[in-house]
Write a protein that holds these residues in place. Structure first.
Motif, PDB file in Angstrom:
ATOM      1  N   VAL A 117     -40.764   3.729   8.438  1.00 20.73           N
ATOM      2  CA  VAL A 117     -39.481   3.613   7.752  1.00 20.73           C
ATOM      3  C   VAL A 117     -38.332   3.239   8.684  1.00 20.73           C
ATOM      4  N   ARG A 118     -38.512   3.351   9.997  1.00 18.12           N
ATOM      5  CA  ARG A 118     -37.467   2.926  10.924  1.00 18.12           C
ATOM      6  C   ARG A 118     -37.671   1.496  11.411  1.00 18.12           C
ATOM      7  N   GLN A 119     -38.697   0.818  10.922  1.00 21.64           N
ATOM      8  CA  GLN A 119     -38.968  -0.560  11.326  1.00 21.64           C
ATOM      9  C   GLN A 119     -38.025  -1.498  10.568  1.00 21.64           C
ATOM     10  N   GLN A 147     -30.056   8.189   5.403  1.00 32.19           N
ATOM     11  CA  GLN A 147     -28.960   7.349   4.918  1.00 32.19           C
ATOM     12  C   GLN A 147     -28.946   5.995   5.639  1.00 32.19           C
ATOM     13  N   HIS A 148     -29.408   5.967   6.872  1.00 35.71           N
ATOM     14  CA  HIS A 148     -29.402   4.716   7.624  1.00 35.71           C
ATOM     15  C   HIS A 148     -30.503   3.770   7.137  1.00 35.71           C
ATOM     16  N   ALA A 149     -31.642   4.332   6.761  1.00 37.67           N
ATOM     17  CA  ALA A 149     -32.700   3.500   6.189  1.00 37.67           C
ATOM     18  C   ALA A 149     -32.252   2.928   4.856  1.00 37.67           C
ATOM     19  N   PRO A 183     -31.409  17.729  -2.384  1.00 36.29           N
ATOM     20  CA  PRO A 183     -29.992  17.472  -2.696  1.00 36.29           C
ATOM     21  C   PRO A 183     -29.269  16.703  -1.602  1.00 36.29           C
ATOM     22  N   THR A 184     -29.701  16.868  -0.348  1.00 36.71           N
ATOM     23  CA  THR A 184     -29.070  16.118   0.745  1.00 36.71           C
ATOM     24  C   THR A 184     -29.278  14.624   0.567  1.00 36.71           C
ATOM     25  N   MET A 185     -30.521  14.209   0.319  1.00 37.83           N
ATOM     26  CA  MET A 185     -30.826  12.785   0.215  1.00 37.83           C
ATOM     27  C   MET A 185     -30.357  12.186  -1.102  1.00 37.83           C
ATOM     28  N   LYS A 186     -30.155  13.014  -2.124  1.00 31.91           N
ATOM     29  CA  LYS A 186     -29.625  12.502  -3.393  1.00 31.91           C
ATOM     30  C   LYS A 186     -28.205  11.971  -3.236  1.00 31.91           C
ATOM     31  N   GLN A 187     -27.553  12.295  -2.135  1.00 29.09           N
ATOM     32  CA  GLN A 187     -26.246  11.705  -1.857  1.00 29.09           C
ATOM     33  C   GLN A 187     -26.366  10.219  -1.519  1.00 29.09           C
TER      34      GLN A 187
END
Length: 272
Positions: A117-119, A147-149, A183-187
């Protein structure tokens, strides 16, 4: 994920979670069609939007003699046949940038494996196809870092992106789900919980990944209660003879009871 942009997805008014489910790998046409038909029968009854999952190639294997697939084009054509036969969308994972355009010609959702996923080139190639992109959170990554991906996809001009949590490494041979991550990633994007891969036990000395399928219901229930938008479940008629990831798969015979329970939990959550 804006489900309206997956034309084949069967819509409901139940405000239920959506489901990505199917075998780990496409082993043949008959098995893929049988699994898809069985899952669709259940999801139609429970009003669960359904996306059929199957890997056209397994690139990340512990041993060189592990099953990797039946041939790229053959497997992708089977995925297309599933979609055309049952009028449902399909998802498959890609491992190289060149896979993106190849798979996009056959499926509706491109999935980026957790290890990859960081590629950046891979993520951008998937985004540029215009397909929905499902980013699996790396076992080594924090929820906040996803969030960066997601931004790599959106900055490439594609707003159709979701994130899947598949557990975090706990020591060398176990995974753990930190439900605070949902809930963190749902942002950043809609969040899917990969129930079955979260129960893998990797790095076994025999070179075959283990698992704890008896915990599938526990993890899935907690995921729905934590607000997951969707669930990812690998399932098979005979997990013990599946050619990939059989140790952590759900026996298809147990799927209806599980989804019935989860739908009841979701309805309760919706009323709170």
């Amino acid at each position: 994920m804006n489900l309206d942009l997956i034309p084949q997805l069967k819509h409901t008014t139940s405000n239920n979670f959506f489901l990505l489910a199917g075998p780990c790998a496409i082993e043949g046409e008959d098995m893929a069609l049988r699994i898809a038909e069985k899952v669709l029968t259940i999801t139609d009854k429970l009003e669960i939007p359904y996306i059929f999952k199957g890997s056209f190639r397994k690139a990340n294997r512990s041993r060189i003699d592990s099953f990797t697939g039946i041939g790229d084009e053959k497997a992708l054509k089977i995925l297309r046949k599933v979609s055309e036969t049952f009028k449902i969308p399909t998802v498959t994972d890609i491992h190289e940038s060149s896979d993106a355009s190849l798979a996009a010609a056959y499926v509706d959702v491109l999935q980026i494996p957790a290890f990859l996923v960081r590629q950046t080139d891979l993520v951008v190639a998937a985004a540029e196809t215009g397909k929905v992109v499902n980013l699996k959170k790396g076992q080594f990554m924090s929820p906040e870092s996803m969030q960066h991906a997601v931004k790599k996809v959106t900055d490439s001009g594609n707003k159709q992106v979701c994130v899947t949590d598949r557990g975090t490494m706990f020591g060398y041979q176990d995974m753990i789900v930190d439900f605070r991550g949902i809930p963190t990633m749902k942002q950043f994007a809609p969040v899917i919980l990969d129930v079955t891969h979260s129960l893998q036990q990797p790095n076994q000395s025999v070179g075959v990944t283990g698992g704890r399928p008896e915990m599938i219901s526990t993890i899935a229930r907690a995921g729905i209660a934590s607000g997951a938008d969707g669930l990812f479940i690998e399932t098979h008629f005979d997990p013990s003879h599946a050619k990939s990831d059989g140790a952590n798969m759900l026996d298809l015979a147990n799927l209806e009871k599980l989804l019935t329970d989860l739908t009841a939990i979701r309805k309760t959550i919706n009323q709170l």
